[in-house]
Scaffold this motif. Structure first.
Motif, PDB file in Angstrom:
ATOM      1  N   PHE A 119       0.831  -1.206   0.000  1.00  0.00           N
ATOM      2  CA  PHE A 119       0.000   0.000   0.000  1.00  0.00           C
ATOM      3  C   PHE A 119       0.864   1.255   0.000  1.00  0.00           C
ATOM      4  O   PHE A 119       0.622   2.195  -0.777  1.00  0.00           O
ATOM      5  N   PHE A 120       1.889   1.283   0.849  1.00  0.00           N
ATOM      6  CA  PHE A 120       2.753   2.458   0.917  1.00  0.00           C
ATOM      7  C   PHE A 120       3.586   2.600  -0.357  1.00  0.00           C
ATOM      8  O   PHE A 120       3.821   3.734  -0.817  1.00  0.00           O
ATOM      9  N   LEU A 121       4.030   1.489  -0.924  1.00  0.00           N
ATOM     10  CA  LEU A 121       4.806   1.561  -2.163  1.00  0.00           C
ATOM     11  C   LEU A 121       3.969   2.108  -3.312  1.00  0.00           C
ATOM     12  O   LEU A 121       4.449   2.921  -4.119  1.00  0.00           O
ATOM     13  N   ILE A 122       2.728   1.685  -3.404  1.00  0.00           N
ATOM     14  CA  ILE A 122       1.844   2.220  -4.447  1.00  0.00           C
ATOM     15  C   ILE A 122       1.631   3.713  -4.243  1.00  0.00           C
ATOM     16  O   ILE A 122       1.645   4.504  -5.195  1.00  0.00           O
ATOM     17  N   ALA A 123       1.445   4.115  -2.976  1.00  0.00           N
ATOM     18  CA  ALA A 123       1.246   5.544  -2.685  1.00  0.00           C
ATOM     19  C   ALA A 123       2.486   6.370  -3.005  1.00  0.00           C
ATOM     20  O   ALA A 123       2.378   7.571  -3.279  1.00  0.00           O
ATOM     21  N   MET A 124       3.668   5.737  -2.970  1.00  0.00           N
ATOM     22  CA  MET A 124       4.888   6.473  -3.272  1.00  0.00           C
ATOM     23  C   MET A 124       4.985   6.809  -4.756  1.00  0.00           C
ATOM     24  O   MET A 124       5.484   7.878  -5.137  1.00  0.00           O
ATOM     25  N   PHE A 125       4.505   5.918  -5.614  1.00  0.00           N
ATOM     26  CA  PHE A 125       4.625   6.119  -7.053  1.00  0.00           C
ATOM     27  C   PHE A 125       3.386   6.779  -7.666  1.00  0.00           C
ATOM     28  O   PHE A 125       3.475   7.402  -8.725  1.00  0.00           O
ATOM     29  N   PHE A 126       2.239   6.632  -7.043  1.00  0.00           N
ATOM     30  CA  PHE A 126       1.000   7.173  -7.585  1.00  0.00           C
ATOM     31  C   PHE A 126       0.289   7.990  -6.509  1.00  0.00           C
ATOM     32  O   PHE A 126       0.170   7.555  -5.367  1.00  0.00           O
ATOM     33  N   ASN A 127      -0.184   9.167  -6.895  1.00  0.00           N
ATOM     34  CA  ASN A 127      -0.960   9.994  -5.969  1.00  0.00           C
ATOM     35  C   ASN A 127      -2.065  10.700  -6.738  1.00  0.00           C
ATOM     36  O   ASN A 127      -2.060  10.742  -7.970  1.00  0.00           O
ATOM     37  N   GLY A 128      -3.010  11.274  -5.997  1.00  0.00           N
ATOM     38  CA  GLY A 128      -4.164  11.891  -6.627  1.00  0.00           C
ATOM     39  C   GLY A 128      -3.856  13.160  -7.391  1.00  0.00           C
ATOM     40  O   GLY A 128      -4.601  13.547  -8.288  1.00  0.00           O
ATOM     41  N   GLY A 129      -2.770  13.847  -7.032  1.00  0.00           N
ATOM     42  CA  GLY A 129      -2.436  15.089  -7.700  1.00  0.00           C
ATOM     43  C   GLY A 129      -2.838  16.300  -6.882  1.00  0.00           C
ATOM     44  O   GLY A 129      -3.357  16.195  -5.761  1.00  0.00           O
ATOM     45  N   MET A 130      -2.597  17.455  -7.450  1.00  0.00           N
ATOM     46  CA  MET A 130      -2.783  18.701  -6.718  1.00  0.00           C
ATOM     47  C   MET A 130      -4.254  19.012  -6.455  1.00  0.00           C
ATOM     48  O   MET A 130      -4.626  19.393  -5.330  1.00  0.00           O
ATOM     49  N   ILE A 131      -5.118  18.847  -7.451  1.00  0.00           N
ATOM     50  CA  ILE A 131      -6.527  19.214  -7.281  1.00  0.00           C
ATOM     51  C   ILE A 131      -7.227  18.327  -6.254  1.00  0.00           C
ATOM     52  O   ILE A 131      -7.898  18.841  -5.350  1.00  0.00           O
ATOM     53  N   PRO A 132      -7.120  16.981  -6.326  1.00  0.00           N
ATOM     54  CA  PRO A 132      -7.735  16.169  -5.271  1.00  0.00           C
ATOM     55  C   PRO A 132      -7.190  16.483  -3.881  1.00  0.00           C
ATOM     56  O   PRO A 132      -7.949  16.474  -2.907  1.00  0.00           O
ATOM     57  N   THR A 133      -5.887  16.768  -3.788  1.00  0.00           N
ATOM     58  CA  THR A 133      -5.317  17.118  -2.484  1.00  0.00           C
ATOM     59  C   THR A 133      -5.914  18.415  -1.961  1.00  0.00           C
ATOM     60  O   THR A 133      -6.242  18.541  -0.772  1.00  0.00           O
ATOM     61  N   TYR A 134      -6.072  19.375  -2.851  1.00  0.00           N
ATOM     62  CA  TYR A 134      -6.690  20.642  -2.454  1.00  0.00           C
ATOM     63  C   TYR A 134      -8.123  20.425  -1.984  1.00  0.00           C
ATOM     64  O   TYR A 134      -8.556  21.016  -0.980  1.00  0.00           O
ATOM     65  N   LEU A 135      -8.870  19.571  -2.683  1.00  0.00           N
ATOM     66  CA  LEU A 135     -10.254  19.304  -2.289  1.00  0.00           C
ATOM     67  C   LEU A 135     -10.319  18.634  -0.917  1.00  0.00           C
ATOM     68  O   LEU A 135     -11.215  18.925  -0.118  1.00  0.00           O
ATOM     69  N   VAL A 136      -9.375  17.733  -0.655  1.00  0.00           N
ATOM     70  CA  VAL A 136      -9.340  17.078   0.661  1.00  0.00           C
ATOM     71  C   VAL A 136      -9.026  18.093   1.756  1.00  0.00           C
ATOM     72  O   VAL A 136      -9.670  18.110   2.817  1.00  0.00           O
ATOM     73  N   VAL A 137      -8.042  18.953   1.512  1.00  0.00           N
ATOM     74  CA  VAL A 137      -7.683  19.972   2.504  1.00  0.00           C
ATOM     75  C   VAL A 137      -8.863  20.909   2.751  1.00  0.00           C
ATOM     76  O   VAL A 137      -9.159  21.273   3.900  1.00  0.00           O
ATOM     77  N   ARG A 138      -9.559  21.282   1.685  1.00  0.00           N
ATOM     78  CA  ARG A 138     -10.713  22.166   1.851  1.00  0.00           C
ATOM     79  C   ARG A 138     -11.844  21.471   2.597  1.00  0.00           C
ATOM     80  O   ARG A 138     -12.499  22.077   3.468  1.00  0.00           O
ATOM     81  N   ALA A 139     -12.090  20.198   2.283  1.00  0.00           N
ATOM     82  CA  ALA A 139     -13.158  19.460   2.956  1.00  0.00           C
ATOM     83  C   ALA A 139     -12.880  19.290   4.439  1.00  0.00           C
ATOM     84  O   ALA A 139     -13.817  19.214   5.246  1.00  0.00           O
ATOM     85  N   MET A 140     -11.630  19.247   4.814  1.00  0.00           N
ATOM     86  CA  MET A 140     -11.274  19.109   6.229  1.00  0.00           C
ATOM     87  C   MET A 140     -11.248  20.444   6.961  1.00  0.00           C
ATOM     88  O   MET A 140     -10.980  20.483   8.163  1.00  0.00           O
ATOM     89  N   GLY A 141     -11.517  21.531   6.254  1.00  0.00           N
ATOM     90  CA  GLY A 141     -11.545  22.846   6.881  1.00  0.00           C
ATOM     91  C   GLY A 141     -10.178  23.387   7.243  1.00  0.00           C
ATOM     92  O   GLY A 141     -10.067  24.186   8.185  1.00  0.00           O
ATOM     93  N   LEU A 142      -9.163  22.999   6.509  1.00  0.00           N
ATOM     94  CA  LEU A 142      -7.796  23.417   6.837  1.00  0.00           C
ATOM     95  C   LEU A 142      -7.317  24.614   6.038  1.00  0.00           C
ATOM     96  O   LEU A 142      -6.216  25.126   6.308  1.00  0.00           O
ATOM     97  N   LEU A 143      -8.100  25.060   5.060  1.00  0.00           N
ATOM     98  CA  LEU A 143      -7.654  26.178   4.234  1.00  0.00           C
ATOM     99  C   LEU A 143      -7.432  27.427   5.084  1.00  0.00           C
ATOM    100  O   LEU A 143      -8.190  27.728   6.005  1.00  0.00           O
ATOM    101  N   ASN A 144      -6.372  28.147   4.733  1.00  0.00           N
ATOM    102  CA  ASN A 144      -6.023  29.400   5.405  1.00  0.00           C
ATOM    103  C   ASN A 144      -5.751  29.204   6.900  1.00  0.00           C
ATOM    104  O   ASN A 144      -6.036  30.072   7.729  1.00  0.00           O
ATOM    105  N   THR A 145      -5.195  28.030   7.239  1.00  0.00           N
ATOM    106  CA  THR A 145      -4.769  27.737   8.605  1.00  0.00           C
ATOM    107  C   THR A 145      -3.359  27.142   8.551  1.00  0.00           C
ATOM    108  O   THR A 145      -2.943  26.582   7.526  1.00  0.00           O
ATOM    109  N   PRO A 146      -2.600  27.220   9.639  1.00  0.00           N
ATOM    110  CA  PRO A 146      -1.266  26.602   9.642  1.00  0.00           C
ATOM    111  C   PRO A 146      -1.289  25.099   9.406  1.00  0.00           C
ATOM    112  O   PRO A 146      -0.315  24.529   8.900  1.00  0.00           O
TER     113      PRO A 146
END
Length: 298
Positions: A119-146
């Motif tokens: 699982f970790f090896l697959i995550a090392m070579f493949f990831n969702g990219g910038m837009i999915p990561t941004y959506l996850v950060v926004r969904a967690m309410g972390l935008l504009n916070t440290p």
């Protein structure tokens, strides 16, 4: 005596190789050191002298006006404090989870060990990219916070593999001896494993701190409040976008003088941004060398 001479004669090739290595390393040191010295000296030179004559060693041409301006304005100071907080928090989170996960994956009888490794090896070579990561950060309410700077990417798979490799190199006999003495798994990890893991912990801490300290892209994406900007993002605006804050330069100065002052402020800002890493590395050097070598040999 003859055998000693023969040994000396047979090592001429080795001495030649060592000499070439020394020459090449000296050139590398010069390539790295000369720009650093130029920036350091440029930060203390009067702007007119720096732009017309270049580097000068005459004390009459030296000044600390660039440092006074950036610290009086407060933008650099605020960015510096933010970067310290972000890099320290990122390092603490990264070390905590990387060491715990690396040790768990080094245990032979861990249930589902192969699944987690794959699982970790697959995550090392493949990831969702910038837009999915941004959506996850926004969904967690972390935008504009440290936390938007500290949490995403805190656990790197490569660092996890390095920690796992180090822990696998610790002899099992130490754990068995601690179990015979009645120590629990948590006590073994805390009293036996962690004291032996200082080299790899310091190496991972150095990697995490430097990586986060030099990072500005995450702040560009996740932060809108300028008071939360890290030092690197402030420095980027000064160096690339030429957006020197108005408080650093008086509006009454002529345009040419403003340009000269801006150049001095750029050099001073670079020195301020590089200072923590230059101060920190000598204290981590012995752990860095030992940790990297142990992780590469096991």
């Amino acid at each position: 005596m003859s055998s000693h001479k023969q040994l000396i004669n047979s090592s001429k090739t080795d001495r030649l190789i060592l000499l070439l290595n020394k020459v090449l390393l000296s050139l590398v040191v010069l390539v790295v050191t000369i720009p650093l010295l130029y920036v350091l000296l440029g930060s203390f030179l009067q702007p007119s002298v720096l732009l017309t004559k270049g580097i000068s060693f005459d004390p009459a041409h030296w000044t600390i006006d660039g440092y006074i301006r950036i610290f009086e304005d407060g933008t650099i100071v605020r960015g510096f404090i933010n970067s310290i907080l972000y890099a320290s928090g990122f390092t603490l989170v990264a070390i905590t989870f990387t060491v715990l996960a690396g040790y768990a994956l080094s245990v032979d009888d861990l249930v589902g060990k192969k699944f987690f490794v794959v699982f970790f090896l697959i995550a090392m070579f493949f990831n969702g990219g910038m837009i999915p990561t941004y959506l996850v950060v926004r969904a967690m309410g972390l935008l504009n916070t440290p936390w938007a700077i500290i949490l995403p990417g805190a656990v790197g798979v490569w660092n996890l593999i390095l920690a796992r490799t180090f822990f696998k190199g610790i002899p099992n006999e130490l754990k068995e001896a601690a179990r015979i003495d009645g120590a629990s798994d948590i006590m073994i990890f805390w009293k036996v494993i962690l004291p032996l893991a200082k080299p790899i912990i310091f190496v991972l801490a150095l990697f995490a701190f430097i990586g986060q300290w030099n990072s500005y892209f995450q702040a560009m994406i996740y932060l809108d409040d300028r008071s939360l900007y890290p030092l690197q993002l402030v420095l980027r605006e000064i160096l690339i976008q030429n957006e020197v804050q108005p408080g650093m330069i008086s509006d009454q100065l002529a345009r040419a003088e403003m340009q000269r002052i801006a150049e001095m402020i750029k050099y001073s800002s670079i020195v301020v941004a590089s200072l923590p890493l230059l101060v920190m590395y000598p204290f981590f050097q012995k752990y860095f060398e030992k940790g990297v070598m142990v992780g590469s040999l096991k």
